[in-house]
Each structure stands twice: as C-alpha cells, then as structure tokens.
Design a protein around this motif. Structure first.
Motif, PDB file in Angstrom:
ATOM      1  N   PHE A 228      10.662 -10.896   9.358  1.00 23.41           N
ATOM      2  CA  PHE A 228       9.390 -10.234   9.637  1.00 23.41           C
ATOM      3  C   PHE A 228       8.500 -11.147  10.480  1.00 23.41           C
ATOM      4  CE2 PHE A 228       4.891  -9.809   8.342  1.00 23.41           C
ATOM      5  CZ  PHE A 228       4.650  -8.591   8.966  1.00 23.41           C
ATOM      6  N   LYS A 229       7.979 -10.590  11.539  1.00 22.16           N
ATOM      7  CA  LYS A 229       7.105 -11.334  12.442  1.00 22.16           C
ATOM      8  C   LYS A 229       5.736 -10.680  12.454  1.00 22.16           C
ATOM      9  CE  LYS A 229       6.611 -12.639  17.303  1.00 22.16           C
ATOM     10  NZ  LYS A 229       7.194 -12.515  18.663  1.00 22.16           N
ATOM     11  N   GLU A 230       4.716 -11.476  12.197  1.00 22.02           N
ATOM     12  CA  GLU A 230       3.355 -10.946  12.183  1.00 22.02           C
ATOM     13  C   GLU A 230       3.012 -10.418  13.581  1.00 22.02           C
ATOM     14  OE1 GLU A 230       0.061  -9.885  10.083  1.00 22.02           O
ATOM     15  OE2 GLU A 230       1.766 -11.019   9.306  1.00 22.02           O
ATOM     16  N   PRO A 231       2.558  -9.153  13.687  1.00 24.93           N
ATOM     17  CA  PRO A 231       2.278  -8.594  15.014  1.00 24.93           C
ATOM     18  C   PRO A 231       1.030  -9.228  15.635  1.00 24.93           C
ATOM     19  CG  PRO A 231       1.574  -7.070  13.318  1.00 24.93           C
ATOM     20  CD  PRO A 231       2.308  -8.186  12.613  1.00 24.93           C
ATOM     21  N   THR A 232       0.982  -9.202  16.954  1.00 26.47           N
ATOM     22  CA  THR A 232      -0.219  -9.635  17.657  1.00 26.47           C
ATOM     23  C   THR A 232      -1.309  -8.590  17.496  1.00 26.47           C
ATOM     24  OG1 THR A 232       0.466  -8.561  19.712  1.00 26.47           O
ATOM     25  CG2 THR A 232       1.225 -10.836  19.349  1.00 26.47           C
ATOM     26  N   TRP A 276       0.088  12.806   0.191  1.00 28.40           N
ATOM     27  CA  TRP A 276       0.261  11.364  -0.040  1.00 28.40           C
ATOM     28  C   TRP A 276       1.629  10.854   0.410  1.00 28.40           C
ATOM     29  CZ3 TRP A 276      -2.331   7.268  -0.091  1.00 28.40           C
ATOM     30  CH2 TRP A 276      -1.840   6.086  -0.639  1.00 28.40           C
ATOM     31  N   PRO A 277       2.754  11.557   0.126  1.00 31.67           N
ATOM     32  CA  PRO A 277       4.044  11.034   0.615  1.00 31.67           C
ATOM     33  C   PRO A 277       4.097  10.905   2.129  1.00 31.67           C
ATOM     34  CG  PRO A 277       4.374  12.721  -1.066  1.00 31.67           C
ATOM     35  CD  PRO A 277       2.922  12.749  -0.705  1.00 31.67           C
ATOM     36  N   TRP A 278       3.432  11.824   2.850  1.00 40.08           N
ATOM     37  CA  TRP A 278       3.439  11.764   4.322  1.00 40.08           C
ATOM     38  C   TRP A 278       2.652  10.538   4.819  1.00 40.08           C
ATOM     39  CZ3 TRP A 278       6.098  15.452   7.186  1.00 40.08           C
ATOM     40  CH2 TRP A 278       6.567  16.548   6.471  1.00 40.08           C
ATOM     41  N   ILE A 279       1.527  10.244   4.156  1.00 38.66           N
ATOM     42  CA  ILE A 279       0.723   9.088   4.558  1.00 38.66           C
ATOM     43  C   ILE A 279       1.516   7.799   4.373  1.00 38.66           C
ATOM     44  CG2 ILE A 279      -1.373   7.783   4.049  1.00 38.66           C
ATOM     45  CD1 ILE A 279      -2.671  10.435   3.183  1.00 38.66           C
ATOM     46  N   CYS A 280       2.143   7.655   3.191  1.00 38.72           N
ATOM     47  CA  CYS A 280       2.920   6.447   2.922  1.00 38.72           C
ATOM     48  C   CYS A 280       4.117   6.334   3.859  1.00 38.72           C
ATOM     49  CB  CYS A 280       3.390   6.429   1.468  1.00 38.72           C
ATOM     50  SG  CYS A 280       2.057   6.056   0.292  1.00 38.72           S
ATOM     51  N   LEU A 281       4.713   7.476   4.205  1.00 40.46           N
ATOM     52  CA  LEU A 281       5.851   7.457   5.117  1.00 40.46           C
ATOM     53  C   LEU A 281       5.471   6.830   6.448  1.00 40.46           C
ATOM     54  CD1 LEU A 281       8.799   8.409   5.646  1.00 40.46           C
ATOM     55  CD2 LEU A 281       7.808  10.500   6.566  1.00 40.46           C
ATOM     56  N   GLU A 282       4.276   7.147   6.947  1.00 42.20           N
ATOM     57  CA  GLU A 282       3.834   6.596   8.220  1.00 42.20           C
ATOM     58  C   GLU A 282       3.447   5.121   8.094  1.00 42.20           C
ATOM     59  OE1 GLU A 282       4.148   7.939  11.067  1.00 42.20           O
ATOM     60  OE2 GLU A 282       4.916   9.778  10.175  1.00 42.20           O
ATOM     61  N   LEU A 283       2.714   4.763   7.038  1.00 38.72           N
ATOM     62  CA  LEU A 283       2.264   3.374   6.890  1.00 38.72           C
ATOM     63  C   LEU A 283       3.435   2.425   6.659  1.00 38.72           C
ATOM     64  CD1 LEU A 283      -0.938   3.868   4.685  1.00 38.72           C
ATOM     65  CD2 LEU A 283      -0.838   3.314   7.125  1.00 38.72           C
ATOM     66  N   GLU A 284       4.447   2.865   5.900  1.00 37.89           N
ATOM     67  CA  GLU A 284       5.562   1.981   5.575  1.00 37.89           C
ATOM     68  C   GLU A 284       6.504   1.762   6.752  1.00 37.89           C
ATOM     69  OE1 GLU A 284       7.422   3.533   2.102  1.00 37.89           O
ATOM     70  OE2 GLU A 284       5.659   3.242   0.850  1.00 37.89           O
ATOM     71  N   ARG A 285       6.291   2.481   7.830  1.00 40.49           N
ATOM     72  CA  ARG A 285       7.087   2.220   9.031  1.00 40.49           C
ATOM     73  C   ARG A 285       6.736   0.864   9.644  1.00 40.49           C
ATOM     74  NH1 ARG A 285       6.219   7.029  13.046  1.00 40.49           N
ATOM     75  NH2 ARG A 285       7.544   5.680  14.312  1.00 40.49           N
ATOM     76  N   TYR A 286       5.526   0.364   9.357  1.00 42.16           N
ATOM     77  CA  TYR A 286       5.049  -0.889   9.936  1.00 42.16           C
ATOM     78  C   TYR A 286       4.743  -1.879   8.809  1.00 42.16           C
ATOM     79  CZ  TYR A 286       4.331   2.495  13.666  1.00 42.16           C
ATOM     80  OH  TYR A 286       4.497   3.498  14.572  1.00 42.16           O
ATOM     81  N   PRO A 287       5.520  -2.955   8.665  1.00 39.11           N
ATOM     82  CA  PRO A 287       5.311  -3.913   7.568  1.00 39.11           C
ATOM     83  C   PRO A 287       3.888  -4.426   7.480  1.00 39.11           C
ATOM     84  CG  PRO A 287       7.383  -4.355   8.703  1.00 39.11           C
ATOM     85  CD  PRO A 287       6.685  -3.302   9.498  1.00 39.11           C
ATOM     86  N   ALA A 288       3.207  -4.584   8.606  1.00 33.83           N
ATOM     87  CA  ALA A 288       1.849  -5.129   8.584  1.00 33.83           C
ATOM     88  C   ALA A 288       0.841  -4.141   8.010  1.00 33.83           C
ATOM     89  CB  ALA A 288       1.427  -5.534  10.004  1.00 33.83           C
TER      90      ALA A 288
END
Length: 314
Positions: A228-232, A276-288
């Motif tokens: 995992f690399k912290e995004p700019t 709520w499942p749709w929101i988490c689905l989108e947020l969990e695509r990006y580790p940051a």
C-alpha cells in the motif's frame, strides 16, 4: 519432496480454489444482491412493467390491458395464456418479508376470479409459512433469488452493466487478498515442513547454518501487505471525486459532499439499509478512504436523526 515445491503447491492449490469460488460462485451472488437493490429503487409502474415483460416471455400476457398512462399504479394483474387465467401479484420492495397472509389473500382472489393459479413476485423474501401456503393454492413464488434470473436480461443495459461491474470489482479485490493469503499459507507450510525435517539431520555443526535459508520465506511472506502506497494530494482528490461521481449514479442517493478529507456527507432518499452497502462499496475501493466517517442525512421531511457511520475502523 522439495520444500520449495511444497510451498508452491500449497500456494497454487489454495489460490486457484479461492479464485474459482470467488469468481464462479460468489460473484453471481453479488450481482444478484446488487441487482435486487437496484430494482428496489424503481417506481411501482417500472417494476410491474419489468415483471409483466418477464411473464410475456412465458407466454402469459395481460388480459385486456388498459393504457398504462391513464391508470393508477396497481399491484395485481390478470394474465392469460390460451384459455388459462393467472393472477400476478407484485410486492415491490427489497425489505418485504412475506408470511402466509398475503399469499392467502392472493389465493382468495384466485378463487373469486376463477383463475387457474397465481404468481407472487417480489425483490424481498417469502418466509416458510408463505411458501407452505403457496404450495397448497397453486401459487408460484418468485422472490429475490428466483425473480432475478427472470428479469436480469430485461433491465436497462446501463444499470445491468453497473451491477456487473460492482460485483466483478469486489470479486477481483477479494481474489487479490486471497492470493496474498495463499502465499502466506505456502510459506507457513514450508516452515512447518522444515521444522519436521530438522531432527533427522545428523548433529553436525554445519547443519544449523542451512536452516535460516530454509526459513527465509517466512519472513518474506508479509512483504505483499506492505504494497500500500499513500496517495499524493492530487491522487487523493481524484479518488474523492470518483466516489462522488459513483454515488450520484447510485439508486436512493441524491448526492454526496466531502466536508473534509475524512468526512463524507451523503443525502439519501432510500432507507439506510439499502444505501449503506453501496457507499461502503465505493469507499473500500480506495485504501486511503476506507476509514472515512460518513454522515448519513435522512430523507427530506423525515423525522429520522442524522447518523454517523464508518465502513472500516482501520
């Protein structure tokens, strides 16, 4: 057997088995789950038209239909196939948990209308009492898992592609995690085999020097987790914009606004359980963004309080 061949065999068998399960078994289940949530966001008339189209493919057409534009939304339709008459009852909403009462009500309508039988269609679930009542009254139950195969080819292509993309993205992400676990499991198998072989080696001083080389892969196993690399700042802002674009197209959500880099405000018109499942689905695509605090705003005119939730704690 060579210790390296053992580790490779364990890794490949575990990784291939997990990949087959996640792609061939769980991905279709996720498609169905996301698809049923999407259907629950349709209007009554859109949902009933979809079910009627599915029935037409069976040869059941609406008997003497009135123009849809001029009538009020309805949940019961009389269908015909030759001389047979069937009653179709649509229960729209993924939150439905249908017991025996609605089924018995449909059975009474069948007897009064001298229909051959009935069909009960819903995105929700029919409980055991409802199924037992349906079997005794010649009523076919098309609840969530049985309804989805009937209508999946009839929904709008853009919506179907979105549902399939969500399911595929989740499967690929979990397949990647599964392969990391398979590598770790292979390394653990190598370490265990090395420990069992150790006592049989003659008690000579040069032998301990060879042991660190055999166990070296154990220390290397956690390396993939450090990928995992912290995004700019620019990358993080681009990820935040992508989340907002996806939420704007999600059924039941009107808009999303980033209040801070760690706080997302979401305006909804559907229930919290649906969005709520749709929101988490989108947020969990990006580790940051996985630990983002989400402010769930109630629908306009609702007395529900504002809720604060978080998909991942760490």
């Amino acid at each position: 057997m060579s210790i390296w061949l053992l580790g490779l065999a364990v890794t490949l068998v575990t990784g291939i088995a997990a990949t087959a399960y996640l792609w061939l078994v769980r991905r279709p289940r996720d498609e169905m789950s996301y698809g049923l949530h999407a259907l629950s966001g349709l209007r009554w008339r859109e949902f009933s038209k979809l079910v009627l189209a599915a029935m037409e493919r069976r040869g059941l057409v609406e008997a003497s239909p009135e123009p849809h534009e001029s009538r009020e939304p309805q949940s019961t339709f009389l269908l015909a196939r030759g001389d047979e008459r069937w009653l179709l009852s649509c229960k729209h909403g993924s939150a439905y948990r249908i017991a025996a009462a609605p089924v018995l009500e449909l059975a009474a309508s069948i007897r009064l209308g001298t229909a051959h039988g009935g069909i009960l269609a819903t995105e929700g679930n029919v409980e055991k009492e409802g199924r037992d009542a349906a079997q005794g009254n010649n009523i076919e139950v098309l609840d969530g898992p049985r309804l989805w195969p009937e209508v999946v080819d009839l929904i709008e292509p853009s919506l179907r592609e979105q549902v399939m993309a969500y399911a595929a993205a989740r499967a690929k992400r979990h397949i990647g995690i599964a392969w990391f676990g398979a590598v770790a499991l292979g390394a653990a198998g190598m370490a265990s085999w090395s420990g069992q072989q150790g006592p049989s080696i003659p008690a000579e001083r040069p032998a301990p020097a060879a042991r660190p080389a055999a166990t070296a892969p154990v220390a290397a196993a956690p390396v993939p987790a450090a990928g995992f690399k912290e995004p700019t700042e620019e990358e993080l802002e681009a990820q935040m914009r992508e989340v907002l674009k996806a939420l704007a197209k999600t059924p039941g959500i009107t808009r999303g606004v980033w209040q801070t880099k760690l706080t997302l405000s979401v305006d909804r018109i559907a229930s919290e359980k649906e969005v709520w499942p749709w929101i988490c689905l989108e947020l969990e695509r990006y580790p940051a963004l996985r630990t983002t605090r989400v402010q769930l705003n109630p629908p306009p005119g609702s007395s529900e309080p504002v809720r604060w939730r978080q998909c991942k704690n760490m």
